[in-house]
Design a protein around this motif. Structure first.
Motif: not given
Ligand SMILES: [Zn+2]
Length: 197
Positions: A38, A79, A97
């Motif tokens: 991420a 996101r 991510g």
């Protein structure tokens, strides 16, 4: 499952990866199966990765939270998840991510419906991919479509179907060796551990 769909079952590294947890020699954490990576913020956010609450999105013009980022009241990011299939795995995929821009208008719709979890009928919306990923030619500002989802799942990213290596990987999938290379580039070199343990 047919072995033709899942040839990685014959690769001892794959079986080791998915069958039981192991300690990562790089980061010291325990990983279990295919794990996500991420990005804590959009590339354009120069400040710290410390997160404000999502609820701040309703009023602040400059903040970063787990799911939203606004820069100087002018640039709007959400996101998302970039999913890349793993070749020969019988349907497993690797999740990254990442962040994408949205227009001011779409960002407001997304923000205002976020708590409802009822976002499955929204979009897809145009966005600019907003992270640089290690192991690829520059990925910043690739064109993409942002697909909101129901039940508070983060939107998935569909890259414009160009010849960019990341877009090609999203369409065709990545090999196990490539996945392990990407992990290593991001501080999780588990290649030897999968052979040894
Ligand atoms: Zn690790």
């Amino acid at each position: 499952m047919n072995v033709d769909d899942d040839p990685l079952q014959a690769d001892p590294r794959w079986r080791r990866l998915i069958e039981r947890p192991f300690d990562c020699p790089c980061c010291g954490e325990q990983h279990c199966g295919v794990f996500d990576l991420a990005c804590g913020k959009p590339e354009q956010w120069a400040g710290s990765e410390e997160k404000a609450s999502n609820s701040q999105a309703a009023r602040s013009q400059h903040f970063l939270s787990e799911d939203f980022c606004v820069l100087d009241g002018e640039h709007f990011f959400v996101r998302c998840v970039l999913e890349i299939p793993i070749v020969g795995s019988g349907g497993a995929h690797f999740g990254y991510g990442v962040w994408s821009t949205l227009s001011d208008k779409n960002f407001r719709i997304y923000r205002d419906t976020f708590d409802s979890g009822e976002q499955g009928d929204l979009g897809p919306w145009f966005g600019w991919f907003s992270n640089r990923l290690k192991g690829y030619d520059d990925t910043l500002n690739l064109k993409c479509q942002v697909h909101p989802r129901a039940e508070r799942q983060r939107p998935w990213i569909e890259l414009e179907p160009t010849d960019h290596p990341l877009a090609v990987e999203q369409r065709r999938g990545m090999t196990l060796d490539r996945l392990l290379e990407i992990y290593a580039l991001n501080g999780h070199d588990i290649r030897q551990a999968l052979m040894d343990s």
